[in-house]
Design a protein around this motif. Sequence first.
Motif, PDB file in Angstrom:
ATOM      1  N   PRO A  41       0.828  -1.204   0.000  1.00  7.89           N
ATOM      2  CA  PRO A  41       0.000   0.000   0.000  1.00  7.89           C
ATOM      3  C   PRO A  41       0.865   1.259   0.000  1.00  7.89           C
ATOM      4  N   PHE A  42       0.292   2.330  -0.511  1.00  6.89           N
ATOM      5  CA  PHE A  42       1.002   3.599  -0.524  1.00  6.89           C
ATOM      6  C   PHE A  42       1.220   4.050   0.915  1.00  6.89           C
ATOM      7  N   PRO A  43       2.395   4.515   1.270  1.00  4.52           N
ATOM      8  CA  PRO A  43       2.642   4.898   2.664  1.00  4.52           C
ATOM      9  C   PRO A  43       1.809   6.106   3.082  1.00  4.52           C
ATOM     10  N   ALA A  44       1.467   6.142   4.351  1.00  3.74           N
ATOM     11  CA  ALA A  44       0.720   7.277   4.892  1.00  3.74           C
ATOM     12  C   ALA A  44       1.614   8.513   4.881  1.00  3.74           C
ATOM     13  N   PHE A  45       0.999   9.671   4.623  1.00  4.92           N
ATOM     14  CA  PHE A  45       1.762  10.908   4.620  1.00  4.92           C
ATOM     15  C   PHE A  45       0.847  12.065   4.984  1.00  4.92           C
ATOM     16  N   SER A  60      -5.680  10.385   1.740  1.00  2.51           N
ATOM     17  CA  SER A  60      -7.056  10.383   1.240  1.00  2.51           C
ATOM     18  C   SER A  60      -7.148  11.061  -0.129  1.00  2.51           C
ATOM     19  N   LEU A  61      -6.175  11.879  -0.474  1.00  5.77           N
ATOM     20  CA  LEU A  61      -6.120  12.537  -1.774  1.00  5.77           C
ATOM     21  C   LEU A  61      -6.036  11.507  -2.910  1.00  5.77           C
ATOM     22  N   LEU A  62      -5.505  10.334  -2.624  1.00  3.84           N
ATOM     23  CA  LEU A  62      -5.285   9.316  -3.650  1.00  3.84           C
ATOM     24  C   LEU A  62      -6.371   8.252  -3.686  1.00  3.84           C
ATOM     25  N   LYS A  63      -7.270   8.251  -2.744  1.00  2.28           N
ATOM     26  CA  LYS A  63      -8.291   7.192  -2.660  1.00  2.28           C
ATOM     27  C   LYS A  63      -9.335   7.333  -3.755  1.00  2.28           C
ATOM     28  N   ASN A  91      -2.736  17.872 -18.532  1.00  2.58           N
ATOM     29  CA  ASN A  91      -3.708  18.503 -19.442  1.00  2.58           C
ATOM     30  C   ASN A  91      -4.679  17.497 -20.031  1.00  2.58           C
ATOM     31  N   ARG A  92      -4.290  16.234 -20.088  1.00  2.12           N
ATOM     32  CA  ARG A  92      -5.170  15.178 -20.587  1.00  2.12           C
ATOM     33  C   ARG A  92      -6.079  14.621 -19.503  1.00  2.12           C
ATOM     34  N   GLY A  93      -5.944  15.112 -18.291  1.00  4.28           N
ATOM     35  CA  GLY A  93      -6.845  14.697 -17.224  1.00  4.28           C
ATOM     36  C   GLY A  93      -6.291  13.660 -16.267  1.00  4.28           C
ATOM     37  N   VAL A  94      -5.018  13.326 -16.374  1.00  5.66           N
ATOM     38  CA  VAL A  94      -4.413  12.364 -15.444  1.00  5.66           C
ATOM     39  C   VAL A  94      -4.275  13.032 -14.082  1.00  5.66           C
ATOM     40  N   HIS A  95      -4.768  12.372 -13.045  1.00  7.00           N
ATOM     41  CA  HIS A  95      -4.667  12.919 -11.683  1.00  7.00           C
ATOM     42  C   HIS A  95      -3.239  12.726 -11.191  1.00  7.00           C
TER      43      HIS A  95
END
Length: 99
Positions: A41-45, A60-63, A91-95
Amino acid sequence: MNLRRLVLFLPLVVVVGLGAFLYQRLDDDPYARDSALLSRPFPAFSLSTLGDPQASLDASLLKGQVSLVNVWGEWCPTCKHEMPQLLDLANRGVHMVGV
């Protein structure tokens, strides 16, 4: 063989050896390498934003969505080189989240 011939012959041996090593590595699949971070899992930050140092961002920004997290440094020449591609993806919408 005298020393002068050996000194002239040594760079050729080094170049041929290095060329053989690099040629052998051409068949390697760069995606087949193991990574210590795969399937983890992505580490907490918790980080402040550049625009508002009082605001805080966390995992939570990545959930709930696929996100590209890019760790970069202003001093890093590779980071500067990849910036146009990252801006194009944004610009193509990738988060994306830059750290």
